[in-house]
Design an enzyme around this catalytic site. Structure first.
Site, PDB file in Angstrom:
ATOM      1  N   GLU A  79      -0.249  -9.457  -1.072  1.00  0.00           N
ATOM      2  CA  GLU A  79      -1.680  -9.805  -1.093  1.00  0.00           C
ATOM      3  C   GLU A  79      -2.205  -9.912  -2.523  1.00  0.00           C
ATOM      4  O   GLU A  79      -3.050 -10.759  -2.819  1.00  0.00           O
ATOM      5  CB  GLU A  79      -2.469  -8.767  -0.287  1.00  0.00           C
ATOM      6  CG  GLU A  79      -2.103  -8.818   1.195  1.00  0.00           C
ATOM      7  CD  GLU A  79      -2.817  -7.763   2.013  1.00  0.00           C
ATOM      8  OE1 GLU A  79      -2.415  -6.574   1.921  1.00  0.00           O
ATOM      9  OE2 GLU A  79      -3.768  -8.104   2.728  1.00  0.00           O
TER      10      GLU A  79
ATOM     11  N   GLY B  38       0.582  -5.205   0.640  1.00  0.00           N
ATOM     12  CA  GLY B  38      -0.452  -5.266  -0.395  1.00  0.00           C
ATOM     13  C   GLY B  38       0.026  -5.907  -1.685  1.00  0.00           C
ATOM     14  O   GLY B  38      -0.765  -6.487  -2.429  1.00  0.00           O
TER      15      GLY B  38
ATOM     16  N   ALA C 117       0.836  -1.213   0.000  1.00  0.00           N
ATOM     17  CA  ALA C 117       0.000   0.000   0.000  1.00  0.00           C
ATOM     18  C   ALA C 117       0.864   1.255   0.000  1.00  0.00           C
ATOM     19  O   ALA C 117       1.976   1.259   0.540  1.00  0.00           O
ATOM     20  CB  ALA C 117      -0.903   0.000   1.224  1.00  0.00           C
TER      21      ALA C 117
ATOM     22  N   GLU D 253       2.803  -5.104   8.285  1.00  0.00           N
ATOM     23  CA  GLU D 253       1.775  -4.189   8.793  1.00  0.00           C
ATOM     24  C   GLU D 253       1.769  -4.013  10.305  1.00  0.00           C
ATOM     25  O   GLU D 253       1.394  -2.949  10.803  1.00  0.00           O
ATOM     26  CB  GLU D 253       0.378  -4.649   8.325  1.00  0.00           C
ATOM     27  CG  GLU D 253       0.083  -4.402   6.861  1.00  0.00           C
ATOM     28  CD  GLU D 253       0.631  -5.463   5.918  1.00  0.00           C
ATOM     29  OE1 GLU D 253       1.340  -6.384   6.401  1.00  0.00           O
ATOM     30  OE2 GLU D 253       0.367  -5.389   4.713  1.00  0.00           O
TER      31      GLU D 253
END
Lengths: 80, 283
Positions: free
Chosen positions: B141, B138, B85, B161
């Site tokens: 992911e 991310g 992210a 995270e």
């Protein structure tokens, strides 16, 4: 099993080769961030190459606070 | 020819090399195609609002590729597949909003990214992530939405995270749990450590390990093999073996939003964004 000096030498050679720095400019007590002029992502690149070279798994939290080649070699040596 | 060229990603569809052959199951000549989705947002394919908008375009276009039998997602950025992210954007946008708007804004972003991730995860074609270098948060992911992960020797996987006071928010935990089990999730998530492609292959996350720079080539070979099969059978097999963990994905969004509201997260994000530490990416 290689000695700590052998391991340190291999790390210095590998770092010099990968980051295209003359080998003779690197020594065991150098701060590798400064001497190789690398950022954190490049440090992870170095970590991956060291793991592949020595066939060890080195969790990155073990590198917290480690900035010189000799201490890095000690961390690897403890897993050989 | 490129079908779409955006600021953060592009995609192209090509006829698979094997498409002149008879389809193995149907016995009919196939014109199966392979879609390649390339990520190319400097510096590290951080996923922010612009990438999300282009991923949404991709997800919307995906069903129109009726003859596509395989999708390869890869990165054209040297440092790796994706650093995850866009924390700088997340922090800067958050700081402009009131607390209630901040929570709503994060939830909206998560709902949108989950729709994209779910669309790729459940796509009827066979999906391959060809990864190298940093495959974090991310980005990891996104790779986990794919059916197969092919990694080159430089790949490194991580869920960092927790150092920000958060959990992964793009569906990573339920997908990793579905694919590998809870012990692997706990190890990665609760220590925040990263591991390399060899380890990832040993635990079953990575299907094939490629030489440096060769993951995309291996993915293309794999896609050519996939394109030999009957598309309907592949899609049915995938539906059977790869259910979307919907309840856990919903729970993840709720938990992420709950954690995001805590002051520790703002402090963690600020520390990351303003960090001059040598190793901000190291958990």
């Amino acid at each position: 099993m290689p000695t700590l000096a052998d391991t340190t030498e291999q790390i210095l050679n590998l770092a010099a080769q990968h980051f295209k720095v003359p080998r003779e400019t690197l020594s065991a007590d150098d701060d590798f961030f400064k001497k190789l002029d690398i950022n954190s992502l490049q440090a992870l690149e170095l970590l991956t190459r060291l793991e592949n070279h020595f066939h060890v798994e080195l969790p990155d939290y073990e590198l917290q606070g480690v900035t010189d080649f000799r201490t890095l070699a000690e961390r690897i040596q403890s897993r050989l | 020819m490129t079908d779409f060229r955006g600021k953060t990603l592009s995609w192209t569809s090509t006829i698979a090399p094997s498409s002149g052959n008879a389809s193995m199951a149907s016995g009919t000549a196939s014109s199966a195609s392979v879609i390649e989705l390339a990520l190319h947002r400097p510096p590290n394919n951080e996923i922010g609002s612009e990438t999300l908008a282009e991923l949404e375009k991709f997800a919307a276009a995906l069903p129109s590729y009726k003859s596509a039998q395989a999708l390869i997602i890869h990165s054209e950025i040297q440092s790796g597949f994706s650093a995850g992210a866009d924390l700088r954007e997340l922090y800067e946008q958050s700081m402009k909003m009131s607390a209630s708007n901040r929570a709503a804004g994060v939830r909206d972003f998560l709902e949108r990214i989950h729709r994209v991730m779910n669309a790729i995860d459940a796509a009827p074609l066979t999906t391959i992530a060809a990864v190298h270098g940093i495959t974090f948060g991310g980005g990891f992911e996104l790779a986990l939405t794919c059916d197969i992960i092919i990694a080159d020797r430089t790949a490194r996987f991580c869920f960092p995270e927790l150092r920000l006071g958060l959990i992964p928010g793009f569906g990573g935990i339920p997908r990793l749990k579905r694919d590998l089990g809870n012990a692997v999730v706990r190890d990665l998530l609760l220590t925040g450590r990263s591991f390399n492609a060899t380890k990832a292959q040993n635990i079953g996350l990575v299907s094939q390990v490629a030489a440096e720079g060769q993951a995309l080539q291996l993915a293309r070979h794999t896609a050519a093999q996939i394109a030999k099969f009957d598309a309907g059978t592949s899609a049915a097999a995938k539906r059977f073996i790869k259910p979307i963990p919907e309840a856990e994905l919903r729970w993840e969004i709720d938990l992420f939003c709950e954690l995001f509201a805590r002051p520790a997260v703002e402090a963690g994000l600020r520390k990351f964004v303003e960090s001059t530490e040598a190793m901000p990416y190291l958990p």
